[in-house]
Motif scaffolding. Sequence first.
Motif, PDB file in Angstrom:
ATOM      1  N   THR A 164       0.822  -1.205   0.000  1.00 25.63           N
ATOM      2  CA  THR A 164       0.000   0.000   0.000  1.00 25.63           C
ATOM      3  C   THR A 164       0.859   1.259   0.000  1.00 25.63           C
ATOM      4  N   ARG A 272      -4.303   3.113  -0.986  1.00 28.04           N
ATOM      5  CA  ARG A 272      -4.450   2.272  -2.179  1.00 28.04           C
ATOM      6  C   ARG A 272      -3.249   1.356  -2.338  1.00 28.04           C
ATOM      7  N   THR A 273      -3.430   0.273  -3.037  1.00 30.62           N
ATOM      8  CA  THR A 273      -2.317  -0.624  -3.313  1.00 30.62           C
ATOM      9  C   THR A 273      -1.569  -0.141  -4.547  1.00 30.62           C
ATOM     10  N   GLU A 276      -3.482  -1.107  -7.623  1.00 33.29           N
ATOM     11  CA  GLU A 276      -4.614  -0.227  -7.936  1.00 33.29           C
ATOM     12  C   GLU A 276      -4.142   1.050  -8.622  1.00 33.29           C
ATOM     13  N   ASP A 279      -3.103   0.290 -12.182  1.00 33.90           N
ATOM     14  CA  ASP A 279      -4.269   0.024 -13.035  1.00 33.90           C
ATOM     15  C   ASP A 279      -4.956   1.327 -13.438  1.00 33.90           C
TER      16      ASP A 279
END
Length: 286
Positions: A164, A272-273, A276, A279
């Motif tokens: 994260t 957020r990771t 993510e 993406d």
Amino acid sequence: MSEYQYYDFRAIDRPLDEQQMAELRTLSTRAEITRTSFTNSYQWGDFKGDPLAMVEEYFDAHLYNTNWGTRQLVLRLPLRLLDLETAQQYCWAEPAEAYQSGDNLILNFFSEDPDGVEDFDRDDDGWLDSIVDVRDQLAAGDHRALYLAWLFLIQDGEFGDEATEPPVPAGLGDLTGALQEFAEFLRIDPDLIAAAAQGSAPDASGAAADPARLADWIAQLPAADKDTALLGLLQGDGLAVTAELRQRFRADTGTTDDTGTTADDAAAGKPRTIGELLDVAESLRR
């Protein structure tokens, strides 16, 4: 021209003295050396100095650029203005690392062009000038450059997608000119920055530009604190005093807490990771 290397060093907090200038002259007979700078370029041969060691000993900022795509930026700040633990939340591995040297923090950024394309698109003179304000912003408690450096670390997907993000500073959607130059110099993916900005609140610290609000805050400072600040200014420690006052303003006006996490950070939601963020960046790119 087969090779081109450009070196630019700056002394910001303290000018160089005569002995330091003489010591630096032993590293290069061709360099332009002043009380606040050391600059040189090479078309043949190599510089025999150690840039990191020079920053640790003499300078507060360094920029290196080559025509084959290698770039380096090094910043030095007093630990009392930016501590190692905070910096290493974001900069913890090459090519964006933070480490301690004496009473100072060193931030070392290293960018390679994977295509190895020769770069003659801009004049190197003045490039460090366009970036160096990032150092003042960091000293004043603005951690956007650190977060951008973290994006630089993860943009190639070298780390696990489930990891994260660190605390997200406010204002990633409205970068200063110096931060934009910083991101361009390191070749940070603009789409990744845009993806990260979606989770960043507006920068409330812009209120510092409001003279009335700043005047109200100054009026409420204890007299002893004002005396200490004025003494520091008269003793030539103006840059550090200014940075500390800006940090305090950010804290007192609710922009940041004692941990360095801003109220706006908390409002940005769940961390957020890496997967993510990558993406979203890919979606924006398409």
